[in-house]
Design an enzyme around this catalytic site. Structure first.
Site, short mmCIF file in Angstrom:
data_model
loop_
_atom_site.label_atom_id
_atom_site.label_comp_id
_atom_site.label_asym_id
_atom_site.label_seq_id
_atom_site.Cartn_x
_atom_site.Cartn_y
_atom_site.Cartn_z
N GLU A 158 0.77 -1.24 0.00
CA GLU A 158 0.00 0.00 0.00
C GLU A 158 0.80 1.30 0.00
OE1 GLU A 158 -3.07 -0.14 3.03
OE2 GLU A 158 -4.16 -1.70 1.95
N GLU A 178 -5.93 -8.09 -0.25
CA GLU A 178 -6.66 -7.79 0.98
C GLU A 178 -8.12 -7.52 0.66
OE1 GLU A 178 -5.02 -4.79 3.54
OE2 GLU A 178 -2.96 -5.52 3.31
#
Ligand SMILES: *[C@@H]1O[C@H](CO)[C@@H](O)[C@H](O)[C@H]1NC(C)=O
Ligand SMILES: *[C@@H]1O[C@H](CO)[C@@H](O)[C@H](O)[C@H]1NC(C)=O
Length: 493
Positions: A336, A438
């Site tokens: 991320e 995710e």
């Protein structure tokens, strides 16, 4: 489209030339993974009780505080956001009135202002000019026993900081009352907290942290969990790790050694239970997103060109160490990164160097995260120029206003339409592979029934079928825990 991707995936796997490296030929598709979140990289919300033994556990590194002078009824403010005097003249508080704590120990702190200088003693009064904290930037927060958010700030000269007037803040006060009209009394408002690995290790401090972390690593994930995961149809684990793991057993303070051994156990258990491991560099030095799960001290996102070499060194360490482990499926270069703070150019440069570092040791897959806040397709053409590369996207029907007003059915439709079409775009582009690394069955509906959760989870399993990773395996919040969701029949794989 699914079929094309599937065939390509298999071709890529079986067409690798033989070498002394582990071949990873038995990767089972689709990849059904679960994230071992909050194991080797702490996230306080997933197990808040882990922080219970910390004195002043609400005053950890990165906590954002504002101080209201009770006498003037005005907030302390670093003029211009930093670089000059600290004043006490703001009727309301935002960025310049917010200070980030650096914790020296349980009662001594440095205060970092908007432009990153530290509050300290100057010749004309209190100022925020120093870029590094020394004794003269260190303050004791003295809390009132009856009201912990009523505080006085003792400076290194032994005297208290006082709001002498709206434009003059000094540290020359020797009084000791808690009266509203005492110029040294402030109401402290905590506006944001971080509970990551830096916070827990520095919060417990060097004497206690090693045992607390070791106990956590030993108990949070055990062999029994791998038994459970494989018995319930999971094929792999994605394991978040922090940059400090490469310096185990003696990582820089406040981090403590031992996470490398724990990771080694996961490889052993994965082998025993026929599972694969994705090692995910979740926390990089200088932070790629400012979040607690990036290992950040105070939430500033500072990763950039000057951090590329040291980050590649962590990847090289991991690749070299696990190359002979048959359960190694992939190494993810960075979790991320957030745009625009992490630029496309810096990240591309890093991804190329990180990819090369992995390839010097292993033909395992290399996973590239897209940048949050940017086009998820931006790395497609780059990925196409490399071999055995996967793009990782994270899909949460959360963290954005658009989801707050959606009904359960609209959430489900969003998966079948928007998510599905984005995944097709990513997968169709000439053989690049995509992993929904995710996702969770939690969504922004407090009123959802068990059946709603089952349907929402089912929709995601349908659409993310090419490869996915649930966040997470264990979590204090039930819907985020795949273990709980399986045990309570919300999800069946
Ligand atoms: C905390 O740090 C301050 C400043 O360095 C020091 O004077 C104090 O003794 C320390 N307290 C503890 C409990 O370690
Ligand atoms: C796939 O590759 C071909 C040939 O390199 C190219 O012409 C085409 O535009 C590519 N398609 C996509 C969707 O990127």
């Amino acid at each position: 489209m699914t079929y094309v991707a599937f065939v390509l995936f298999f071709c890529l796997i079986s067409c690798v030339p033989s070498s002394s490296h582990a071949q990873h030929t038995d990767l089972k598709l689709p990849l059904k993974a679960v994230n071992l979140g909050n194991w080797l990289v702490t996230e306080g919300w997933m197990k808040p009780s882990l922080f219970n033994g910390i004195t002043n556990k609400d005053l950890l590194d990165g906590t954002q505080v504002q101080f209201l002078s009770t006498k003037l009824n005005k907030y302390l403010s670093s003029e211009n956001g930093g670089g000059t005097a600290v004043v006490a003249n703001r009727p309301s508080a935002s960025g310049w009135e917010t200070l980030r704590l650096w914790r020296v120990n349980e009662s001594y702190f440095n205060f970092r202002v908007f432009k990153k200088q530290f509050v300290g003693l100057g010749s004309q009064g209190v100022e925020a000019v120093s870029n590094t904290p020394t004794d003269s930037q260190t303050f004791e927060i003295v809390r009132n026993d009856a009201d912990l958010n009523r505080v006085r700030l003792k400076a290194a000269n032994g005297l208290f900081l006082q709001a002498q007037s709206e434009t003059l803040v000094t540290a020359h006060y020797a009084g000791s009352s808690w009266d509203d009209n005492d110029p040294s009394v402030f109401k402290m408002k905590i506006v944001k907290s971080l509970q990551g690995e830096f916070q827990i290790t520095n919060g417990y401090g060097p004497d206690k942290a090693p045992k607390v972390m070791q106990d956590h690593w030993n108990s949070y994930i055990t062999e029994e969990d791998f038994n459970f995961m494989s018995a319930n149809g999971l094929t792999s684990v994605r394991i978040p790790v922090g940059w400090w793991i490469a310096q185990d057993p003696n990582p820089p303070k406040p981090f403590v050694g031992g996470s490398l051994q724990a990771l080694g156990r996961a490889f052993t258990w994965a082998e025993k239970y026929g599972m694969k491991v994705i090692v995910d560099l979740h926390a990089v030095k200088a932070s790629q997103n400012g979040n607690e799960h990036s290992g950040a001290r105070d939430g500033y996102q500072e990763w950039g060109d000057s951090n590329i070499d040291e980050t590649v060194a962590v990847i090289e360490f991991l690749a070299a160490r696990y190359t002979r482990r048959p359960s190694l499926a992939a190494i993810e270069l960075m979790n991320e990164p957030v745009a625009p703070g992490v630029t496309f150019d810096a990240l591309t440069k890093y991804y190329k160097a990180g990819y090369d570092a992995v390839r010097r040791h292993t033909n395992a897959y290399v996973i590239l995260s897209d940048r949050l806040g940017a086009d998820s397709k931006e790395f497609l053409s780059f990925a196409r120029s490399l071999d055995r590369v996967v793009i990782d996207v994270h899909y949460y029907n959360l963290f954005s206003k658009e989801f707050n007003s959606m009904t359960v059915q609209q959430n489900i439709d969003f998966i079948y339409h928007e998510r599905s079409s984005e995944l097709s775009t990513l997968t169709s582009a000439n053989g690049s592979l995509v992993l929904v690394g995710e996702w969770t069955a939690e969504f922004a509906r407090n009123d959802a029934s068990e059946e709603d959760y089952q349907r929402f989870a089912r929709a995601q399993l349908d659409v993310y079928g090419r490869g996915w990773g649930y966040w997470a395996y264990k979590c204090a919040q039930n819907h985020w825990s795949l273990k709980w969701m399986i045990e309570n029949n919300y999800i069946k794989l």
